[in-house]
Design a protein around this motif. Structure first.
Motif, mmCIF file in Angstrom:
data_model
loop_
_atom_site.group_PDB
_atom_site.id
_atom_site.type_symbol
_atom_site.label_atom_id
_atom_site.label_comp_id
_atom_site.label_asym_id
_atom_site.label_seq_id
_atom_site.Cartn_x
_atom_site.Cartn_y
_atom_site.Cartn_z
ATOM 1 N N GLU A 5 -93.538 7.728 78.026
ATOM 2 C CA GLU A 5 -94.752 7.221 77.375
ATOM 3 C C GLU A 5 -94.739 5.695 77.278
ATOM 4 O O GLU A 5 -95.714 5.032 77.637
ATOM 5 N N TYR A 6 -93.623 5.146 76.809
ATOM 6 C CA TYR A 6 -93.605 3.685 76.605
ATOM 7 C C TYR A 6 -93.730 2.941 77.924
ATOM 8 O O TYR A 6 -94.349 1.887 78.000
ATOM 9 N N LYS A 9 -97.465 3.296 79.052
ATOM 10 C CA LYS A 9 -98.381 2.465 78.265
ATOM 11 C C LYS A 9 -98.206 0.976 78.582
ATOM 12 O O LYS A 9 -99.178 0.222 78.547
ATOM 13 N N LYS A 45 -92.063 8.016 67.720
ATOM 14 C CA LYS A 45 -92.354 8.960 68.798
ATOM 15 C C LYS A 45 -91.159 9.153 69.725
ATOM 16 O O LYS A 45 -90.697 8.198 70.354
ATOM 17 N N GLN A 47 -89.053 9.794 72.903
ATOM 18 C CA GLN A 47 -89.321 9.517 74.313
ATOM 19 C C GLN A 47 -88.516 10.486 75.174
ATOM 20 O O GLN A 47 -87.359 10.244 75.510
ATOM 21 N N ARG A 53 -94.665 16.989 72.420
ATOM 22 C CA ARG A 53 -93.685 16.446 71.486
ATOM 23 C C ARG A 53 -94.193 16.564 70.059
ATOM 24 O O ARG A 53 -93.430 16.826 69.131
ATOM 25 N N GLY A 54 -95.508 16.328 69.907
ATOM 26 C CA GLY A 54 -96.104 16.394 68.578
ATOM 27 C C GLY A 54 -95.848 17.739 67.928
ATOM 28 O O GLY A 54 -95.359 17.822 66.801
ATOM 29 N N VAL A 59 -93.116 13.648 66.885
ATOM 30 C CA VAL A 59 -94.015 12.517 66.609
ATOM 31 C C VAL A 59 -94.325 12.536 65.118
ATOM 32 O O VAL A 59 -94.897 13.508 64.617
ATOM 33 N N ASP A 91 -94.561 2.629 67.121
ATOM 34 C CA ASP A 91 -95.891 2.057 67.320
ATOM 35 C C ASP A 91 -96.569 1.846 65.971
ATOM 36 O O ASP A 91 -96.368 2.653 65.048
ATOM 37 N N GLU A 99 -110.220 12.105 68.945
ATOM 38 C CA GLU A 99 -109.216 12.133 70.013
ATOM 39 C C GLU A 99 -109.868 12.650 71.289
ATOM 40 O O GLU A 99 -110.407 13.755 71.327
ATOM 41 N N ASP A 205 -101.430 7.685 73.600
ATOM 42 C CA ASP A 205 -100.331 8.312 74.343
ATOM 43 C C ASP A 205 -100.540 7.987 75.817
ATOM 44 O O ASP A 205 -101.664 7.670 76.234
ATOM 45 N N LYS A 207 -99.055 9.065 79.953
ATOM 46 C CA LYS A 207 -98.165 9.863 80.794
ATOM 47 C C LYS A 207 -98.475 9.536 82.247
ATOM 48 O O LYS A 207 -99.640 9.477 82.628
#
Ligand code: GDP
Ligand code: MN
Length: 379
Positions: A5-6, A9, A45, A47, A53-54, A59, A91, A99, A205, A207
């Motif tokens: 994710e990081y 992003k 969050k 990684q 993951r939530g 998360v 974050d 959303e 988020d 991906k």
């Protein structure tokens, strides 16, 4: 290849897609410090290279840096779907109003990229797709023309996005298209793309999946590969330029050519067996490569037999036979091995293997049948 994710992003942000402020941390202490820098209210969050993951508890929102430290400790000690969490992204927390799901991916059937969007984004998007597919909007992109702004606007309209957000959405869509195209991605996904309470549109988020066959021209992305999460056998195979995928069966396969490898797996299944791997040693496979392949196959304890199916064209059967002999010296396999060699220098190859205590087969069907029997006896 999947990106974290990081990482995704960071790439999004280079293309003008707004992302929350934040940084990645490997310890709870670091997480605390980042939270302090960000003013306290953060989201921690995990990684790991899996979705959901939530729902798995990976998360979590923290109201201050002390809670951030506590949650980071907890999440860094977790395993999500079998993967240990080694890093967390810290974050700035967002106050969410809506959303949205938004992605660009390959539509293989249509032979085109496709934009996918839904007003019902977030962690239940799979359920939305399964139960209310009409809430998922798809618009194809002409690969030669690229994404056109009017198409992005059409999507904004189709997901009932209020008019005041159209401009932001179009900018994000155009940015994501550039990300997808320039990274040779097979998927660039934002879920959720949020509208915040203070009316900002942010990619919360991210991906990305990159086409492995394009990595040769994506050196910067190749560097991002997180080998911690690949099967060790796949990492080893990559080193030798072997296409290897670990599977759940007990018959190891060593084949030259991807199509022949797929066929061999099918024929094994036809005779009631299960392949332990996909392996294409490639054209003109040298004996070192064959030896490496055999070592890799045999590191899997569930392998009860090995099937060698070699069709010599550019690949010479005698060279493969030498590779098999070299590997046998080194790894001393205890499982039965069935070999079928045809094509260039097949006779010499067979002669080399005469005393190697292998089961020989004339046809692929015969070879598959014999390896299924051998595996049954062995297990
Ligand atoms: P995933 O479950 O692996 O897809 O992880 P996500 O990054 O999508 O996070 C899952 C969910 O956590 C999101 O759909 C949001 O509902 C929630 N979430 C993530 N970040 C924030 C945030 O900054 N603020 C709030 N309120 N919720 C968040
Ligand atoms: Mn998500």
């Amino acid at each position: 290849m999947k990106l974290h994710e990081y990482q995704s992003k960071t790439i999004f942000s280079k293309y003008g897609i707004p992302i929350p402020k934040g940084r990645v941390a490997a310890t709870a202490d670091e997480a605390k410090q980042i939270a302090e820098e960000l003013g306290g209210r953060v989201v921690i969050k995990s990684q790991v290279l899996v979705g959901g993951r939530g729902k798995a508890g990976g998360v979590k929102l923290a109201k201050d840096s002390a809670e951030a430290e506590q949650l980071a400790t907890q999440i860094l000690g977790m395993e999500i779907k079998g993967l240990p969490v080694r890093k967390v992204l810290v974050d700035e927390a967002s106050a969410i109003d809506q959303e949205i799901y938004f992605a660009i991916t390959d539509d293989r059937a249509a032979k085109k990229p496709v934009m996918i969007a839904s007003a019902a984004g977030g962690i239940d998007i799979e359920e939305v797709a399964a139960k209310t597919p009409e809430k998922i909007i798809k618009v194809h992109i002409d690969p030669l023309l690229g994404l056109r702004e009017y198409q992005a606007r059409d999507v904004a309209v189709a997901i009932d996005l209020p008019r005041e957000y159209w401009k932001d959405f179009v900018k994000i869509a155009m940015g994501l298209w550039e990300v997808y195209k320039n990274s040779d991605a097979t998927l660039a996904e934002i879920n959720p793309l949020v509208i915040t309470k203070d009316k900002k549109m942010i990619a919360l988020d991210g991906k990305m999946m990159i086409d492995d066959n394009a990595l040769f021209r994506q050196p910067n992305l190749t560097e991002l590969r997180d080998t911690d999460e690949d099967a060790p056998s796949e990492i080893e195979a990559r080193k030798y330029g072997l296409s290897f995928i670990k599977l759940d069966g007990n018959i190891g396969c060593m084949v030259n050519g991807a199509g022949l490898a797929m066929t061999s797996m099918d024929v094994i299944k036809l005779f009631g067996g299960e392949p332990a791997n996909f392996l294409d040693v490639g054209g003109g496979a040298s004996s070192e490569k064959v030896a490496a392949a055999m070592r890799i196959i045999l590191t899997d304890p569930s392998v009860k037999a090995i099937l060698f199916n070699i069709f010599g064209g550019i690949t010479r059967c005698d060279e493969v036979a030498r590779g098999i002999l070299a590997a046998m010296e080194e790894v001393k396999p205890k499982v039965p091995m069935v070999v079928r060699l045809v094509g260039t220098n097949a006779e010499e190859g067979r002669r080399l293997l005469e005393n190697a205590n292998m089961i020989t087969a004339e046809t692929l069907a015969d070879a598959a049948k014999k390896s299924v029997e051998a595996a049954k006896k062995g297990s």
